[in-house]
Write an enzyme that holds these catalytic residues in place. Structure first.
Site, PDB file in Angstrom:
ATOM      1  N   GLU A  11       0.872  -0.909   0.308  1.00  0.00           N
ATOM      2  CA  GLU A  11       0.109   0.409   0.175  1.00  0.00           C
ATOM      3  C   GLU A  11       0.351   0.985  -0.196  1.00  0.00           C
ATOM      4  OE1 GLU A  11       0.345  -2.513   1.880  1.00  0.00           O
ATOM      5  OE2 GLU A  11      -1.878  -2.992   2.696  1.00  0.00           O
TER       6      GLU A  11
ATOM      7  N   ALA B 218       9.530 -36.669  -7.023  1.00  0.00           N
ATOM      8  CA  ALA B 218       9.438 -36.888  -8.007  1.00  0.00           C
ATOM      9  C   ALA B 218       9.504 -38.335  -8.706  1.00  0.00           C
ATOM     10  CB  ALA B 218      10.253 -36.339  -8.527  1.00  0.00           C
TER      11      ALA B 218
ATOM     12  N   PHE C 254      10.021 -39.999   6.160  1.00  0.00           N
ATOM     13  CA  PHE C 254       8.853 -41.219   6.946  1.00  0.00           C
ATOM     14  C   PHE C 254       8.301 -40.333   8.182  1.00  0.00           C
ATOM     15  CE2 PHE C 254       7.396 -44.211  10.408  1.00  0.00           C
ATOM     16  CZ  PHE C 254       6.520 -44.370   9.374  1.00  0.00           C
ATOM     17  N   SER C 255       9.675 -40.059   8.749  1.00  0.00           N
ATOM     18  CA  SER C 255      10.322 -39.438  10.086  1.00  0.00           C
ATOM     19  C   SER C 255       9.386 -38.249  10.432  1.00  0.00           C
ATOM     20  CB  SER C 255      11.171 -39.044  10.347  1.00  0.00           C
ATOM     21  OG  SER C 255      11.983 -39.651  10.412  1.00  0.00           O
TER      22      SER C 255
ATOM     23  N   GLY D  57      15.700 -37.997   1.632  1.00  0.00           N
ATOM     24  CA  GLY D  57      14.691 -38.803   0.900  1.00  0.00           C
ATOM     25  C   GLY D  57      13.947 -39.432   1.488  1.00  0.00           C
ATOM     26  N   SER D  58      13.693 -40.523   1.779  1.00  0.00           N
ATOM     27  CA  SER D  58      12.198 -41.596   1.437  1.00  0.00           C
ATOM     28  C   SER D  58      12.432 -42.007   3.464  1.00  0.00           C
ATOM     29  CB  SER D  58      11.861 -42.537   1.366  1.00  0.00           C
ATOM     30  OG  SER D  58      13.696 -43.627   1.425  1.00  0.00           O
TER      31      SER D  58
ATOM     32  N   LEU E 137      20.974 -28.256  -4.163  1.00  0.00           N
ATOM     33  CA  LEU E 137      19.861 -27.625  -3.654  1.00  0.00           C
ATOM     34  C   LEU E 137      20.218 -25.958  -3.771  1.00  0.00           C
ATOM     35  CD1 LEU E 137      19.929 -29.446   0.221  1.00  0.00           C
ATOM     36  CD2 LEU E 137      18.944 -30.243  -2.104  1.00  0.00           C
TER      37      LEU E 137
ATOM     38  N   CYS F 209      -2.291  -3.192   7.261  1.00  0.00           N
ATOM     39  CA  CYS F 209      -1.964  -2.746   9.367  1.00  0.00           C
ATOM     40  C   CYS F 209      -1.944  -1.970   9.430  1.00  0.00           C
ATOM     41  CB  CYS F 209      -0.316  -3.422   8.743  1.00  0.00           C
ATOM     42  SG  CYS F 209       1.136  -2.242   8.078  1.00  0.00           S
TER      43      CYS F 209
ATOM     44  N   TRP G  40      16.927 -38.343 -15.347  1.00  0.00           N
ATOM     45  CA  TRP G  40      16.090 -37.240 -14.351  1.00  0.00           C
ATOM     46  C   TRP G  40      14.889 -37.607 -14.450  1.00  0.00           C
ATOM     47  CZ3 TRP G  40      18.016 -33.763 -11.573  1.00  0.00           C
ATOM     48  CH2 TRP G  40      18.711 -33.158 -12.531  1.00  0.00           C
TER      49      TRP G  40
HETATM   50  C1  AOF Z   1       0.333  -4.771   4.898  1.00  0.00           C
HETATM   51  N1  AOF Z   1       1.216  -4.455   3.553  1.00  0.00           N
HETATM   52  O1  AOF Z   1       2.868  -5.000   2.014  1.00  0.00           O
HETATM   53  C2  AOF Z   1       3.027  -6.187   3.599  1.00  0.00           C
HETATM   54  C3  AOF Z   1       2.092  -6.435   5.638  1.00  0.00           C
HETATM   55  O2  AOF Z   1       8.013  -4.591   9.778  1.00  0.00           O
HETATM   56  P1  AOF Z   1       7.337  -4.725   8.810  1.00  0.00           P
HETATM   57  O3  AOF Z   1       6.408  -3.076   9.061  1.00  0.00           O
HETATM   58  O4  AOF Z   1       7.089  -5.305   7.403  1.00  0.00           O
HETATM   59  O5  AOF Z   1       5.562  -5.493   8.803  1.00  0.00           O
HETATM   60  C4  AOF Z   1       5.534  -6.560   8.719  1.00  0.00           C
HETATM   61  C5  AOF Z   1       3.759  -7.199   9.299  1.00  0.00           C
HETATM   62  O6  AOF Z   1       3.112  -6.250   8.248  1.00  0.00           O
HETATM   63  C6  AOF Z   1       4.425  -8.373   9.096  1.00  0.00           C
HETATM   64  O7  AOF Z   1       3.388  -9.486  10.152  1.00  0.00           O
HETATM   65  C7  AOF Z   1       2.742  -8.368   8.139  1.00  0.00           C
HETATM   66  O8  AOF Z   1       1.613  -8.571  10.005  1.00  0.00           O
HETATM   67  C8  AOF Z   1       2.098  -7.425   8.239  1.00  0.00           C
HETATM   68  N2  AOF Z   1       2.787  -7.023   5.738  1.00  0.00           N
HETATM   69  N3  AOF Z   1       1.122  -5.204   5.617  1.00  0.00           N
HETATM   70  O9  AOF Z   1      -0.415  -4.045   5.166  1.00  0.00           O
HETATM   71  C9  AOF Z   1       2.374  -5.255   3.585  1.00  0.00           C
HETATM   72  N4  AOF Z   1       3.680  -6.848   3.578  1.00  0.00           N
HETATM   73 ZN    ZN Z   2       1.433  -1.961   6.053  1.00  0.00          ZN
END
Ligand code: AOF
Ligand code: ZN
Length: 358
Positions: free
Chosen positions: A46, A148, A295-296, A290-291, A198, A69, A164
């Site tokens: 935002e 795979a 499983f674990s 691996g397998s 990896l 947020c 592969w």
């Molecule tokens: C939003 N828009 O694009 C994201 C959000 O440490 P900060 O400031 O980057 O905050 C991280 C927290 O903010 C993250 O744990 C999540 O709750 C929120 N992320 N929120 O409005 C965003 N990336």
């Molecule tokens: Zn935010």
């Protein structure tokens, strides 16, 4: 909202352990601005979008896949910024499960006269951030098990050859998955047998390689393994007291990080290991075998999702390995079940994916 999701996905593997977030500002049928969260610690979607807006037109609608947020983290809160820029309507995909937010962002907006519509494409928005949601609500990493195999359920031939099994498109998808999750995990037998890198091999400018987590109860890893000679600082070796202390020191000297774990069932305590790496900020793990380890991990109920590639090939052999080994489950009633079971094609192969019923 679909566009916001697509934008959000561009942050895959770069924003962890933060969520992937995309935002689109619309007026009538015009897109005024868009943005996404590009990097951990960087501006939120935002904030990026609103940096180019002085005052939004009265009819502007902001679409964002995650609730804005309302707390000061590494960056300033988004909800007050939205109000300041004069936005009157916000459409949200899903709420932010972070205890610091969890509805407070939406409440803030509503308290300041913003019309908020929540729950649009909420399933897609939740799936997009399934790692973030699990990590934030349980404190444990989201674990995706990938394998795979041939149509007859083998992951290698009787001579242990596995390059592969699947075609090029499937292998490319595996690299895209590695780029998206914070860590790739294998057992030491896989390192000894295949000497894998990896890492992520994709034609792309900026690649964020995952960490490599290797379980190695007795520290049997060969010191010349590629995971110790290429970017050893990305390697985390999980050992126990059963390992030779001098060998462990040598691994550390090469630059890898060692996590000393308790012994459980004669091997690395996987629950302890998962908690330790979660404490390092690893929100998601791609388990590649691996397998025995597979499983674990399943038995310990540490796996969340399965992505199984099936190739149109048959290799047979009663000693050829299959994806899941270990002691196995003796009775059918105790079989591990998969929900939301889906299939799709990737090149000449088939992918079967779903979530583990816990
Ligand atoms: C939003 N828009 O694009 C994201 C959000 O440490 P900060 O400031 O980057 O905050 C991280 C927290 O903010 C993250 O744990 C999540 O709750 C929120 N992320 N929120 O409005 C965003 N990336
Ligand atoms: Zn935010």
């Amino acid at each position: 909202m679909r566009r916001a999701i697509r934008l959000a996905e561009k942050g895959a593997g770069r924003v962890n352990p933060n969520p992937m977030v995309g935002a689109v500002l619309v007026s009538g049928d015009r897109i005024l601005a868009q943005g996404y969260h590009r990097r951990f610690g960087g501006p939120h979607a935002e904030a990026e979008l609103l940096s180019s807006i002085i005052t939004a037109p009265k009819d502007a609608i902001l679409f964002v896949n995650l609730e804005p947020c309302n707390h000061q983290g590494k960056t300033p809160p988004c909800a007050p910024l939205i109000v300041e820029k004069g936005i009157r309507k916000v459409v949200v995909g899903t709420i932010d499960p972070d205890p610091l937010v969890n509805g407070k962002g939406i409440s803030y907006l509503r308290d300041h006269g913003v019309d908020v519509e929540a729950g649009i494409l909420s399933d897609d928005c939740r799936t997009l951030n399934e790692s973030f949601i699990k990590f934030r609500t349980t404190g444990m990493p989201f674990v995706v098990l990938k394998w795979a195999m041939t149509l007859d359920g083998k992951i290698a031939t009787v001579e242990n050859a596995s390059r592969w099994i699947t075609g090029e498109d499937a292998r490319k998808e595996v690299h895209r998955m590695r780029q998206k999750y914070s860590a790739v995990m294998v057992g030491v037998n896989t390192v000894i047998a295949d000497d894998p890198l990896l890492n992520v091999r994709l034609r792309r400018n900026e690649i964020d390689h995952p960490l490599k987590v290797i379980t190695d109860t007795r520290c049997r890893i060969p010191l010349e393994s590629k995971v110790l000679t290429n970017d050893p600082q990305l390697t985390i070796l999980a050992v126990t007291d059963l390992a030779d202390k001098i060998k462990v020191k040598e691994v550390e000297r090469l630059g890898a990080q060692v996590v000393l774990c308790p012994v459980k069932y004669g091997r690395v305590d996987l629950d302890f290991l998962m908690k330790s790496i979660a404490a390092m900020g690893i929100d998601s793990v791609m388990l590649e075998g691996g397998s025995t380890l597979t499983f674990s991990m399943l038995r310990e109920k540490l796996v969340d999702k399965i992505v199984g590639f099936v190739a149109p090939k048959i290799i047979g052999g009663s000693t050829a390995p299959s994806p899941v080994g270990g002691e196995g489950i003796p009775v059918m009633e105790d079989a591990i079940e998969i929900r939301e079971w889906k299939t799709r094609s990737v090149g000449e192969d088939i992918v079967i994916e779903g979530y583990i019923v816990k």
